[in-house]
Design a protein around this motif. Structure first.
Motif, PDB file in Angstrom:
ATOM      1  N   ASP A 129       6.084   5.432  -5.334  1.00  9.98           N
ATOM      2  CA  ASP A 129       4.904   5.743  -4.817  1.00  9.98           C
ATOM      3  C   ASP A 129       4.127   5.189  -5.953  1.00  9.98           C
ATOM      4  O   ASP A 129       4.049   5.550  -6.474  1.00  9.98           O
ATOM      5  N   LEU A 180      -9.344   0.468  -9.986  1.00  9.65           N
ATOM      6  CA  LEU A 180      -9.546  -0.204 -10.872  1.00  9.65           C
ATOM      7  C   LEU A 180      -8.658  -1.783 -10.947  1.00  9.65           C
ATOM      8  O   LEU A 180      -8.178  -1.883  -9.602  1.00  9.65           O
ATOM      9  N   ALA A 226       1.710   4.541  -7.581  1.00  9.47           N
ATOM     10  CA  ALA A 226       0.343   4.666  -8.659  1.00  9.47           C
ATOM     11  C   ALA A 226       0.202   4.065  -9.919  1.00  9.47           C
ATOM     12  O   ALA A 226      -0.210   4.021 -10.679  1.00  9.47           O
ATOM     13  N   LEU A 227      -0.963   3.153  -8.666  1.00  7.22           N
ATOM     14  CA  LEU A 227      -1.952   2.683  -9.027  1.00  7.22           C
ATOM     15  C   LEU A 227      -3.528   3.616  -9.357  1.00  7.22           C
ATOM     16  O   LEU A 227      -3.610   3.848  -7.389  1.00  7.22           O
ATOM     17  N   CYS A 228      -4.388   2.706  -9.633  1.00 11.41           N
ATOM     18  CA  CYS A 228      -5.778   2.625  -9.314  1.00 11.41           C
ATOM     19  C   CYS A 228      -6.845   2.396  -8.482  1.00 11.41           C
ATOM     20  O   CYS A 228      -6.494   1.689  -9.165  1.00 11.41           O
TER      21      CYS A 228
END
Ligand SMILES: Nc1ncnc2c1ncn2[C@@H]1O[C@H](COP(=O)(O)OP(=O)(O)OP(=O)(O)O)[C@@H](O)[C@H]1O
Ligand SMILES: [Mg+2]
Lengths: 264, 427
Positions: free
Chosen positions: A92, A99, A94-96
């Motif tokens: 999964d 941003l 897990a990037l923002c």
């Protein structure tokens, strides 16, 4: 092949992890040496991602021990793992989303000059890195939300190469990738090995696994189910370990599939 | 491990040429002014409105009120707007950080009240040194904010509940501190009186500040563009820099002129200088420091931020601390404007105005998106409306309704632009 050191960089000894009523991992052992690619395989829900998350500090272990270069260490938070030199690409991602690509790549390890963010150095480095993975991204300055699934995955992989990790963990890195990008990621895994990094590669694709891995560690229902040398193990043996051919139920199932195949 | 970035020679079997650096589908801005216009319309259609609605709103407000009352754009009126903008605007800067984090702080009004009360009790009732009393007041705001942050981040109580408890509890503390009197006046010549009462009468002050601002802005753009070119990265063309700097210059010098020249002008208000200083520092923190980056990251995806090794709890506690600190500092401005600290300072619609300012200025209520300067823009909108309605002699109930409608409009714009951005793949 690179010389394999006697002490593994990372070793798990009898690791267990529970989530409420689910015993996700029971008494799991795993060793990764420098310059070695270990494939971690197993059915859906076998506990591969959970194992990865215990190493990277997302879910601390309940029992057992983690050894780093022969010394026992405690990994309680993602920071602990990063300080040791573990870089992880999560399934999964897990990037923002808010941003941009550059900010995501360097999140947690920003480049600075005089304690001010050095956007230019970061952007330059980001471009070089993404070129390596031969991905076309419209611009490194657009929010990650605007990228396709595969583009996001490449960003996540590139993230793991920032800094200088000793162990790189890739949880199904090629699941969303095209042919070209998959080949690039496999190339990258080989380059990591040549440079003496340890790699844990999780994949459901046996062809990929056999192409790059030195060893295959099989998880089944949260337990070890054998570690094999890729060179002298047949495809069928690995599949048997994954599906648990030693189990009665599975033997019956195999018999069933065998008759089906006979019928064909 | 820079060697890793060296791509090996492309496989022989690959017929395709090496990957071009840019995606051919990427829309590139055309040269010249036409290019700006097409890019601008594309952004607006994609929901990236930025500060556009605010600027349009401000122009409409100016035209409407000026046509009703020719004093609206007079020196004293503009100075008044500037001074009244600063106190609540400083509080709104703290709220911008909290909103970027994806949370809300309902306690800012009460914390402002406590800050003012602490200052008044120490400085006026107990004769403590001016500066020391101001410092302690501001630090007590920081302490209250950190406390909210602790309960939110470490105990896991939702932020709106923690700060709602703070809203009630701290206004109780404020009333208790103010004791019998109910109000304590700011002595003439005290630091707090000067906060909003002092004007730099020398005309050089306003013009000088405008000049410094424009030069600093242009220099930073030029330097950035030069460094980007040196690094072979796409850079802003000089024409765009000139355009931007020119816009800022016109804005700055018009304001400086109005503050300095017309009859009744008193010069540059100290309050405006302090507010601008807070904005510049806060904007720098938000965009140029690791901490600012972490605030955006936590607001965007807290779990991803945690996995990236960011101490999410620390970021949250610090942001609430910052909000408390700026609330108390803003409270001193409010006290200065109303002549001293009172039991009810920071009550009423203070909280709503502060949050409304941040949102009207373009900071999203949904977290992860926002600009520090939205505190200034939003607050100017609100104060202009109030000032204009006051000049027209409009009753305060009408003012409430109109301000409420403006806030609703801002939130609608926020929600709609967020939805458009989602469909345009930009959220
Ligand atoms: N955060 C969590 N809370 C509760 N249970 C969890 C959590 N994460 C995983 N589990 C459980 O642990 C078990 C192992 O899950 P895990 O994600 O490690 O599987 P996996 O081997 O990675 O599977 P896949 O191949 O589908 O990715 C599953 O039974 C899952 O339901
Ligand atoms: Mg998994």
């Amino acid at each position: 092949m690179i010389h394999v050191f006697a002490t593994p960089v990372l070793a798990l000894r009898g690791v267990s992890k529970r989530f409420g009523a689910v015993q996700a991992l029971t008494d799991v052992d795993l060793e990764i040496h420098a310059g070695e690619v270990v494939a971690l395989v197993g059915d859906n829900g076998a506990g591969k991602s959970t194992l990865v998350k215990t190493i990277s500090g997302v879910h601390p272990i309940d029992e057992g021990a983690i050894e780093w270069e022969g010394n026992e260490v405690r990994i309680q938070r993602p920071n602990d793992a990063q300080d040791l030199g573990v870089a992880t690409v999560y399934q999964d991602l897990a990037l923002c989303d808010n941003l941009d690509v550059v900010a995501n790549l360097f999140l947690g390890s920003e480049l600075k000059s005089l304690s001010v963010l050095d956007e230019i150095a970061m952007e330059k480095r980001a471009k070089e890195l993404l070129d390596t993975l031969s991905i076309r991204i419209p611009s490194v300055r657009i929010p990650v939300a605007a990228l396709s699934g595969g583009q996001r995955q490449v960003v996540a992989i590139a993230r793991a190469l920032i800094g200088d990790p000793k162990i790189v963990i890739l949880d199904e890195p090629t699941a969303a990738l095209g042919v070209e990008q998959t080949a690039q990621v496999l190339d990258l895994v080989e380059r990591l090995r040549e440079r003496g990094h340890g790699v844990i590669l999780i994949s459901h694709n046996m062809a990929d696994v056999r192409a790059v891995a030195d060893k295959v560690a099989v998880l089944r229902l949260g337990r070890n189910n054998g570690v094999f040398n890729v060179a002298d193990t047949s495809h069928e043996e690995i599949i048997a370990a994954i599906t648990g051919a030693t189990d009665n139920a599975v033997t019956r199932r195999q018999a069933r599939t065998a008759t089906k195949e006979d019928a064909k | 491990m820079s060697d890793l970035t060296k791509t090996p020679a492309p496989d022989a079997e690959q017929s395709a040429a090496p990957i071009p650096a840019v995606d051919p589908r990427l829309l590139v801005r055309e040269e010249g002014l036409k290019g700006y216009w097409t890019e601008f319309t594309r952004k607006v259609r994609g929901g990236e409105l930025g500060s556009l609605p605010v600027f349009i709103g401000l122009i409409v407000i100016a035209i409407v009120f000026q046509s009703q009352n020719s004093n609206f754009l007079s020196a004293s009126s503009v100075a008044n707007i500037a001074v009244y903008t600063s106190g609540l605007g400083i509080m709104a800067v703290g709220i911008v950080f909290v909103l970027i984090l994806g949370e809300i702080d309902l306690s800012v009004g009460s914390v402002a009240g406590v800050g003012a009360a602490v200052w008044a009790v120490l400085n006026v009732s107990n004769g403590m040194n001016d500066w020391l009393a101001v410092a302690i007041a501001v630090l007590s705001g920081l302490a209250l904010g950190l406390l909210h942050g602790f309960f939110f981040a470490k105990i896991g109580v939702p932020a709106f509940v923690v700060t709602l408890a703070g809203f009630l509890g701290w206004s109780g503390l404020q009333i208790w501190l103010m004791g019998q009197e109910g109000s304590i006046n700011a002595p003439t010549g005290s630091v707090v009186e000067h906060l909003t009462g002092y004007y730099f009468e020398d005309k050089a002050a306003a013009y000088g500040l405008a000049l410094v601002a424009v030069l600093a802005y242009a220099a930073s753009l030029l330097l950035d563009s030069k460094r980007r070119k040196a690094a072979a990265l796409p850079a802003r063309p000089v024409s765009e820099i000139v355009l931007r700097a020119g816009f800022v210059a016109v804005l700055c010098f018009v304001v400086a002129y109005v503050l300095n020249e017309p009859a009744g002008a008193r010069g540059l208000p100290l309050a405006l200088v302090l507010f601008l200083a807070v904005l510049v520092v806060a904007d720098f923190v938000a965009r140029r420091t690791t901490f600012g980056r972490q605030v955006f990251a936590v607001g965007g995806n807290a779990e991803a931020a945690r996995r990236a090794g960011i101490n999410v709890d620390r970021v949250r506690i610090l942001v609430f601390g910052l909000s408390g600190l700026l609330a108390a500092f803003g409270g001193l401005f409010v006290a200065s404007l109303s002549g001293g600290a009172t039991k009810s300072l920071g009550g009423g619609n203070t909280l709503m105005l502060v949050i409304a300012a941040a949102v009207i200025g373009g900071t999203s209520l949904f977290g992860g998106r926002g600009k520090v300067w939205s505190a200034l823009l939003g607050m100017i909108v609100i104060q202009s409306i109030q000032q204009g309605l006051n000049m027209l002699g409009m009753a305060s109930e009408i003012q409430y309704m109109i301000t409420g409608a403006v806030l609703l409009a801002a939130v609608v714009i926020d929600s709609v632009s967020r939805r458009t951005q989602k469909t345009a793949g930009r959220a």
